[in-house]
Design an enzyme around this catalytic site. Structure first.
Site, PDB file in Angstrom:
ATOM      1  CG  ASP A 146     -40.883   7.138  18.592  1.00 11.33           C
ATOM      2  OD1 ASP A 146     -41.186   7.884  17.640  1.00 11.33           O
ATOM      3  OD2 ASP A 146     -40.024   6.340  18.539  1.00 11.33           O
ATOM      4  CG  ASP A 279     -33.783  -4.905   3.146  1.00 12.50           C
ATOM      5  OD1 ASP A 279     -33.989  -4.276   2.154  1.00 12.50           O
ATOM      6  OD2 ASP A 279     -32.590  -4.197   3.838  1.00 12.50           O
ATOM      7  N   GLY A 324     -37.539   4.970   5.256  1.00  5.21           N
ATOM      8  CA  GLY A 324     -36.709   4.089   4.302  1.00  5.21           C
ATOM      9  C   GLY A 324     -37.333   3.835   3.134  1.00  5.21           C
ATOM     10  CB  ILE A 325     -40.170   1.469   2.332  1.00  6.35           C
ATOM     11  CG1 ILE A 325     -39.508   0.260   3.218  1.00  6.35           C
ATOM     12  CG2 ILE A 325     -41.010   0.820   1.294  1.00  6.35           C
ATOM     13  CD1 ILE A 325     -40.347  -0.490   4.029  1.00  6.35           C
ATOM     14  N   GLY A 326     -40.704   4.608   2.236  1.00  4.47           N
ATOM     15  CA  GLY A 326     -41.347   5.560   1.561  1.00  4.47           C
ATOM     16  C   GLY A 326     -40.662   6.466   0.886  1.00  4.47           C
ATOM     17  CD  GLU A 327     -36.986   9.316   3.682  1.00  4.56           C
ATOM     18  OE1 GLU A 327     -35.744   9.446   3.460  1.00  4.56           O
ATOM     19  OE2 GLU A 327     -37.414   9.582   4.783  1.00  4.56           O
TER      20      GLU A 327
HETATM   21  P1  AMP Z   1     -35.900   2.607   8.149  1.00  3.93           P
HETATM   22  O1  AMP Z   1     -36.696   1.623   9.235  1.00  3.93           O
HETATM   23  O2  AMP Z   1     -36.663   3.820   7.682  1.00  3.93           O
HETATM   24  O3  AMP Z   1     -34.578   2.663   8.118  1.00  3.93           O
HETATM   25  O4  AMP Z   1     -36.132   1.989   6.643  1.00  3.93           O
HETATM   26  C1  AMP Z   1     -35.761   0.556   6.590  1.00  3.93           C
HETATM   27  C2  AMP Z   1     -36.574  -0.029   5.293  1.00  3.93           C
HETATM   28  O5  AMP Z   1     -36.336   0.802   4.032  1.00  3.93           O
HETATM   29  C3  AMP Z   1     -35.884  -1.518   4.862  1.00  3.93           C
HETATM   30  O6  AMP Z   1     -37.108  -2.281   4.794  1.00  3.93           O
HETATM   31  C4  AMP Z   1     -35.163  -1.220   3.540  1.00  3.93           C
HETATM   32  O7  AMP Z   1     -35.383  -2.299   2.656  1.00  3.93           O
HETATM   33  C5  AMP Z   1     -36.039  -0.131   2.966  1.00  3.93           C
HETATM   34  N1  AMP Z   1     -35.215   0.692   1.881  1.00  3.93           N
HETATM   35  C6  AMP Z   1     -34.122   1.444   2.274  1.00  3.93           C
HETATM   36  N2  AMP Z   1     -33.542   2.129   1.050  1.00  3.93           N
HETATM   37  C7  AMP Z   1     -34.497   1.335   0.076  1.00  3.93           C
HETATM   38  C8  AMP Z   1     -34.480   1.541  -1.350  1.00  3.93           C
HETATM   39  N3  AMP Z   1     -33.223   2.172  -1.940  1.00  3.93           N
HETATM   40  N4  AMP Z   1     -35.126   0.741  -2.031  1.00  3.93           N
HETATM   41  C9  AMP Z   1     -36.103   0.189  -1.246  1.00  3.93           C
HETATM   42  N5  AMP Z   1     -36.301   0.015  -0.165  1.00  3.93           N
HETATM   43  C10 AMP Z   1     -35.474   0.704   0.586  1.00  3.93           C
END
Ligand code: AMP
Length: 389
Positions: A146, A279, A324-327
């Site tokens: 990374d 979350d 997760g959040i950005g998308e």
């Molecule tokens: P990652 O580490 O990339 O898997 O992202 C995890 C984060 O993405 C967590 O804080 C989740 O709450 C957030 N996340 C996933 N789906 C959504 C959604 N539909 N709306 C808001 N946050 C999300």
């Protein structure tokens, strides 16, 4: 067939790829996750993009056993049995590894020496390499880092203002989420045309979060530092923090270094600010004002880091959201971009609400995009390249 493993403390994610002909991008043919380790272990597997099923794992299933079961499942599937290599996501490659590397005992020992730089992730990444080695000593294994994408950062954005003796021991900014940034960089020419090679800020907003400023598709500046604690507010990590706070916690509150590390990695960030959750979905759904405050804080810090990165690049030609959040979170994106209106950034509210690929308002000249990240494909491509060599 290439197996990609991303091993954490309580889960092991995996993906299986068939290499593309003549250097084409490998295609994902299966995947899954072993989670709930060790107490509530379940292995979910998937062929193609549907067909999910759960395979029970025995009680007290620790990581090496889960990896053994994943290998058994892959080799038991007729189309996947020709497994030829394993690629691992390894969080820290120190200052030494700017490229993926084939792992042997000597390399493994070097990677061990970076454990203190990423105590939350590196031990699990390395345990996975050992687990595969015990199950099959002959299979080639590759570590993909990374940190590697940030090897191009100039001294101004790499060095930290500490004594020379500390710097001689490797105290510097390394940066993380490099596999994600490498994927996004590979997509940018299709997404942005000529602007891809300009001043692009990518915001990787997941449970871990950082931003990376690129020119010519290479990392110039990133918000994470020597460890993955720096930069943006994260799910359970504080991001940039006055180091005096750590001195206070040790000297006045009596925390031992290990307790301090545990608190900084697990109890801070969105969880610490809200007292409710790390979350973003939970925080958005809550009407507790502490949750709204935590989100507001997260967005303010993200906007500040994007602006600081624009300073490092001398401007901004495009902004990209990923992870997760950005998308997936329109309210978070809109709260961040609203704070950056003075830079000329503006969202189209309907496109933002729909999580569209193109998000910028029609009267704005600076593209804002979502690019879904895909770290596994970056690892599989690197392994395929190494095998061809
Ligand atoms: P990652 O580490 O990339 O898997 O992202 C995890 C984060 O993405 C967590 O804080 C989740 O709450 C957030 N996340 C996933 N789906 C959504 C959604 N539909 N709306 C808001 N946050 C999300």
């Amino acid at each position: 067939v290439i197996l990609v493993l991303n091993a954490g403390s309580s889960s092991v994610k995996f993906a299986v790829f068939e290499p593309g002909a003549d250097g084409a991008v490998p295609s994902r043919v299966a995947g899954g996750i072993a989670e709930g380790l060790p107490d509530r272990p379940v292995l979910s597997v998937r062929r193609g993009s549907v067909d999910t099923r759960s395979i029970p794992l025995g009680e007290n299933c620790v990581q090496p056993e889960a990896i053994g079961r994943i290998l058994d499942w892959v080799r038991g599937e007729p189309a996947l049995a020709a497994l030829s290599a394993v690629g691992h996501r390894v969080v820290h490659g120190g200052g030494e590894f700017g490229e993926p590397v084939r792992v042997d005992d000597r390399i493994l020992e070097r990677l061990e020496s970076f454990v203190s730089l990423a105590p939350l992730h590196q031990p699990h990444n390395l345990a996975a390499i050992r687990a595969v080695g015990s199950a099959d000593a002959a299979i080639p294994q590759f570590a993909c880092f990374d940190t590697a994408f940030h090897a191009t950062m100039p001294a101004l954005h790499r060095e930290l203002p500490v004594p020379a003796a500390w710097r001689a021991r490797g105290v510097r900014r390394y940066g993380f989420h490099g596999l994600s940034y490498e994927w996004v960089a590979s997509r940018l020419p299709d997404e942005l045309g000529e602007k891809a090679h300009g001043r692009v800020v990518v915001a990787h907003l997941g449970n871990g979060a950082s931003v990376c400023g690129m020119t010519q598709l290479r990392s110039v500046r990133t918000s994470m530092g020597m460890t993955a604690l720096d930069g943006l507010v994260m799910g359970t990590r504080p991001g940039a923090l006055d180091v005096g706070v750590a001195l206070f916690a040790m000297e006045t509150m009596g925390l031992q270094p290990r307790e301090l590390a545990r608190a900084l990695y697990n109890d801070c960030g969105l969880l610490g600010l809200s007292g409710v959750s790390n979350d973003v979905r939970t925080l958005l759904a809550s009407d507790d004002p502490r949750c709204a405050f935590a989100l507001d804080f997260f967005c303010e810090r993200a906007a500040q880091e994007i602006a600081a990165t624009a300073v490092a690049l001398g401007g901004i030609d495009a902004l990209v959201f990923t992870a997760g959040i950005g998308e997936n979170s329109p309210p978070v994106r809109s709260s961040i971009v609203r704070r950056l209106a003075w830079l000329g950034l503006k969202l189209d509210p309907d496109r933002n609400a729909a999580n569209s690929r193109e998000l910028q308002a029609s009267d704005s000249t600076i593209p804002i995009r979502i690019v879904a990240t895909d770290e596994e494909t970056v690892i599989a491509s690197a392994v395929a390249r190494q095998l061809r060599r």
